[in-house]
Design a protein around this motif. Structure first.
Motif, mmCIF file in Angstrom:
data_model
loop_
_atom_site.group_PDB
_atom_site.id
_atom_site.type_symbol
_atom_site.label_atom_id
_atom_site.label_comp_id
_atom_site.label_asym_id
_atom_site.label_seq_id
_atom_site.Cartn_x
_atom_site.Cartn_y
_atom_site.Cartn_z
ATOM 1 N N SER A 1 0.788 -1.154 -0.030
ATOM 2 C CA SER A 1 0.153 0.085 0.019
ATOM 3 C C SER A 1 1.025 1.205 -0.227
ATOM 4 O O SER A 1 0.513 2.426 -0.567
ATOM 5 N N LYS A 2 2.149 1.193 0.814
ATOM 6 C CA LYS A 2 2.845 2.260 0.526
ATOM 7 C C LYS A 2 3.453 2.656 -0.772
ATOM 8 O O LYS A 2 3.537 3.737 -1.302
ATOM 9 N N ASP A 3 3.716 1.596 -1.424
ATOM 10 C CA ASP A 3 4.100 1.833 -3.245
ATOM 11 C C ASP A 3 2.982 2.245 -4.007
ATOM 12 O O ASP A 3 3.244 3.303 -4.677
ATOM 13 N N SER A 4 1.824 1.556 -3.450
ATOM 14 C CA SER A 4 0.615 2.105 -4.136
ATOM 15 C C SER A 4 0.350 3.680 -4.093
ATOM 16 O O SER A 4 0.147 4.429 -4.789
ATOM 17 N N ASP A 5 0.432 4.173 -2.760
ATOM 18 C CA ASP A 5 0.264 5.324 -2.318
ATOM 19 C C ASP A 5 1.312 6.599 -2.865
ATOM 20 O O ASP A 5 1.046 7.390 -3.210
ATOM 21 N N ARG A 6 2.520 5.980 -2.964
ATOM 22 C CA ARG A 6 3.577 6.791 -3.546
ATOM 23 C C ARG A 6 3.517 6.994 -5.152
ATOM 24 O O ARG A 6 3.493 8.153 -5.851
ATOM 25 N N ILE A 7 2.881 5.690 -5.718
ATOM 26 C CA ILE A 7 2.349 6.021 -7.285
ATOM 27 C C ILE A 7 1.174 7.062 -7.539
ATOM 28 O O ILE A 7 1.406 7.735 -8.477
ATOM 29 N N ALA B 1 0.393 9.352 -5.593
ATOM 30 C CA ALA B 1 0.789 10.553 -5.260
ATOM 31 C C ALA B 1 1.694 11.050 -6.483
ATOM 32 O O ALA B 1 1.539 12.366 -6.852
ATOM 33 N N ALA B 2 2.707 10.370 -7.033
ATOM 34 C CA ALA B 2 3.160 10.918 -8.297
ATOM 35 C C ALA B 2 2.508 11.086 -9.407
ATOM 36 O O ALA B 2 2.507 12.178 -10.103
ATOM 37 N N GLN B 3 1.279 10.307 -9.632
ATOM 38 C CA GLN B 3 0.499 10.612 -10.586
ATOM 39 C C GLN B 3 -0.311 11.858 -10.599
ATOM 40 O O GLN B 3 -0.650 12.544 -11.460
ATOM 41 N N GLN B 4 -0.776 12.050 -9.351
ATOM 42 C CA GLN B 4 -1.440 13.399 -8.888
ATOM 43 C C GLN B 4 -0.752 14.588 -9.252
ATOM 44 O O GLN B 4 -1.110 15.554 -9.686
ATOM 45 N N THR B 5 0.628 14.517 -8.719
ATOM 46 C CA THR B 5 1.639 15.515 -8.983
ATOM 47 C C THR B 5 1.685 15.820 -10.487
ATOM 48 O O THR B 5 1.891 16.996 -10.985
ATOM 49 N N LEU B 6 1.903 14.601 -11.162
ATOM 50 C CA LEU B 6 1.947 14.909 -12.810
ATOM 51 C C LEU B 6 0.728 15.412 -13.334
ATOM 52 O O LEU B 6 1.064 16.513 -14.176
ATOM 53 N N ASP B 7 -0.305 14.898 -12.925
ATOM 54 C CA ASP B 7 -1.628 15.602 -13.555
ATOM 55 C C ASP B 7 -1.797 17.148 -13.214
ATOM 56 O O ASP B 7 -2.226 18.040 -13.910
ATOM 57 N N THR B 8 -1.321 17.431 -11.950
ATOM 58 C CA THR B 8 -1.221 19.053 -11.731
ATOM 59 C C THR B 8 -0.262 19.683 -12.355
ATOM 60 O O THR B 8 -0.552 20.725 -12.745
ATOM 61 N N LEU B 9 0.716 19.264 -12.480
ATOM 62 C CA LEU B 9 1.902 19.818 -13.542
ATOM 63 C C LEU B 9 1.518 20.046 -14.905
ATOM 64 O O LEU B 9 1.590 20.951 -15.532
#
Length: 74
Positions: A3-9, A11-19
């Motif tokens: 779940s930690k890896d899933s959360d990190r992925i 979060a990264a996807q959300q960051t990329l979407d925002t960028l």
């Protein structure tokens, strides 16, 4: 996958979407894949200003080539 890896992925996807949303608002004409590549390069230590200058130069050269091809009837 933990779940930690899933959360990190996630979060990264959300960051990329925002960028990407910011990129669209600024009319950078970068697609998500190119933006992700640029972010990765910057995270690896590439100078952001130098990267922006390279992108601008490549666009100028592409525009010149397109103009030449159009005038040649290609």
């Amino acid at each position: 996958m933990s779940s930690k890896d899933s959360d990190r992925i996630s979060a990264a996807q959300q960051t990329l979407d925002t960028l990407f949303d910011i990129s669209q608002l600024l009319n950078t004409q970068l697609d998500k894949e190119t933006l992700a590549t640029c972010v990765g390069m910057i995270e690896s230590g590439v100078n952001p200003e130098a990267l922006a200058a390279v992108i601008q130069e490549l666009r100028r050269e592409a525009a010149t080539l397109n103009a030449q091809n159009t005038s040649d009837g290609r």
